[in-house]
Design an enzyme around this catalytic site. Structure first.
Site, short mmCIF file in Angstrom:
data_model
loop_
_atom_site.label_atom_id
_atom_site.label_comp_id
_atom_site.label_asym_id
_atom_site.label_seq_id
_atom_site.Cartn_x
_atom_site.Cartn_y
_atom_site.Cartn_z
N ASP A 69 0.84 -1.19 0.00
CA ASP A 69 0.00 0.00 0.00
C ASP A 69 0.88 1.25 0.00
O ASP A 69 1.83 1.34 -0.79
CB ASP A 69 -0.96 -0.04 1.19
CG ASP A 69 -2.13 0.92 1.04
OD1 ASP A 69 -3.09 0.59 0.33
OD2 ASP A 69 -2.07 2.03 1.60
N TYR A 113 -2.94 10.86 0.99
CA TYR A 113 -3.43 10.54 -0.35
C TYR A 113 -3.33 11.78 -1.25
O TYR A 113 -2.94 11.69 -2.42
CB TYR A 113 -4.87 10.05 -0.30
CG TYR A 113 -4.98 8.57 -0.03
CD1 TYR A 113 -5.33 7.68 -1.04
CD2 TYR A 113 -4.74 8.04 1.23
CE1 TYR A 113 -5.44 6.31 -0.80
CE2 TYR A 113 -4.84 6.69 1.48
CZ TYR A 113 -5.18 5.84 0.46
OH TYR A 113 -5.27 4.48 0.70
N HIS A 170 -4.58 -7.92 -0.16
CA HIS A 170 -3.89 -6.65 0.05
C HIS A 170 -3.18 -6.57 1.40
O HIS A 170 -2.16 -5.91 1.52
CB HIS A 170 -4.91 -5.51 -0.07
CG HIS A 170 -4.32 -4.14 -0.09
ND1 HIS A 170 -3.55 -3.67 -1.12
CD2 HIS A 170 -4.40 -3.14 0.82
CE1 HIS A 170 -3.18 -2.43 -0.86
NE2 HIS A 170 -3.67 -2.08 0.31
#
Length: 389
Positions: free
Chosen positions: A177, A307, A361
């Protein structure tokens, strides 16, 4: 660099406030309480809330986590929380493990002993690592950045200073990630100090140059780009909000623990190898420990804002740019869209590319043994490049 011992100790008042908010939750309606097609299932979130309120024991989780050797250090003005476990073997290699969102340092709890003391877990002592697991700025117990610009690119510089401050001039990097982005930036920015980077995810922002004098996009690469576009349209709303309006989102998540829980558990279900049954892979205690770290941290705006920072500083490469640092990738089958090897090899020296039999993930949580074995195998031939410790 001064290390300060750290123990988690959430004030009683914060726990009482959490329980009050859980009791007073106003739930939305749903066309079908069981389904997840529109987002987090109302039936599951109600059950999760009831467990959080009546059965989840934060103090027990806190005591377990406090068995990990945790520290705080000020790195370039940032107070960074990290776990630091020394390895048991003839020549442990220093390794920095970086988590992502919606994960935390807790993701690495099960892989730390496998990496630091392989001989006690059926492995070879020669594969031992000194393991450092920092919490990203604004995550867990690392302080939120005081200003803008703290992207994965910037975090890579912080991790270099942290590892150098611990006495490691050369070290290895691993992550998934956001942590994969940090690891790739480490490999790109500091090739003289990174002996290799191992990933279990390729960030969507990774973009090699595609100028006219370079090979055109292959059929497999175009299929990947098409898959990414379709996935973003169907599943990417969370990233669009977090990368454009993180402050607005943080008001709701900072005020409603159930809203936060729903936002996070939907991703654990969608991105894991659970075939729709979340509790087949994660326990309620595992889910709520991670969610509680976000809640008690009071830094949701910062955990979303990275982000936006990464959107403003994407992992894009110029024409003919190459990264000499060796790269290894573990490909878990239920991972988010993953490019073909040729896409990554346009920039990186890919020395290991391993399809995994199962997992998604959250590899360190879902399949810690598989992940660790691939990390060991990738770094085994690179150990001679590490300075003697």
């Amino acid at each position: 660099m001064e290390l300060r011992d750290f123990k988690i100790n959430v004030p009683d008042g914060q726990i009482a406030d959490l329980k009050l908010r859980l009791r007073n939750t106003r739930f939305p309606a749903s066309l079908d309480a069981e389904q997840w097609d529109d987002g987090a299932s109302l039936a599951f979130v109600r059950r999760l809330t009831d467990y959080w309120l009546h059965r989840f024991d934060w103090r027990a989780q806190e005591a377990r986590l406090n068995r990990l050797p945790q520290f705080l250090a000020t790195v370039d003005g940032h107070d960074i929380h990290f776990v630091y476990q020394t390895g048991k073997g003839p020549a442990p290699v220093p390794l920095v493990l970086t988590h992502g969102w919606p994960g935390s340092f807790v993701e690495m709890e099960h892989v730390i002993p496998l990496l630091t003391d392989p001989a006690s877990h059926g492995g070879d002592a020669a594969d031992a690592f000194h393991v450092v697991v920092p919490s990203l700025p604004g995550f867990g117990f690392s302080a939120a950045p005081a200003g803008s610009g703290v992207s994965a690119h910037h975090v890579a510089g912080l991790w270099l200073e942290l590892m150098n401050g611990l006495g490691f001039d050369r070290f290895a990097a691993q992550g998934g990630d956001i942590g994969a982005g940090v690891s790739m930036w480490l490999a790109r920015r500091f090739p003289g100090q990174i002996i290799g980077a191992h990933l279990n995810y390729i960030p969507g922002s990774f973009r090699p140059s595609l100028t006219d004098d370079l090979p055109p996009v292959t059929v497999d690469e175009q299929a990947y780009l098409d898959t990414v576009a379709a996935w973003s349209a169907a599943e990417g709303a969370y990233a669009a909000v977090q990368s454009t309006k993180p402050q607005t989102l943080s008001y709701a998540m900072s005020d409603s623990p159930v809203g936060l829980a729903a936002w996070i558990v939907e991703k654990f279900r969608s991105w894991s190898d659970c075939d729709g049954d979340l509790e087949r892979v994660f326990t309620m205690d595992q889910l709520l420990t991670d969610i509680s770290l976000y809640w008690f941290g009071h830094m949701l705006d910062a955990s979303f804002r990275i982000y936006r920072e990464n959107r403003l500083r994407p992992l894009a490469f110029g024409p003919h740019e190459r990264v000499a640092t060796p790269l290894g990738v573990a490909l878990f089958p239920r991972e988010l869209p993953t490019p073909p090897r040729s896409w990554v090899e346009r920039v990186f020296d890919v020395q290991r590319w391993t399809p995994m039999p199962r997992g998604g993930h959250f590899a360190a949580l879902e399949q810690p043994e598989l992940l660790v074995e691939d990390i060991r195998a990738f770094f085994r031939p690179l150990r001679r490049m590490s300075d003697p410790l």
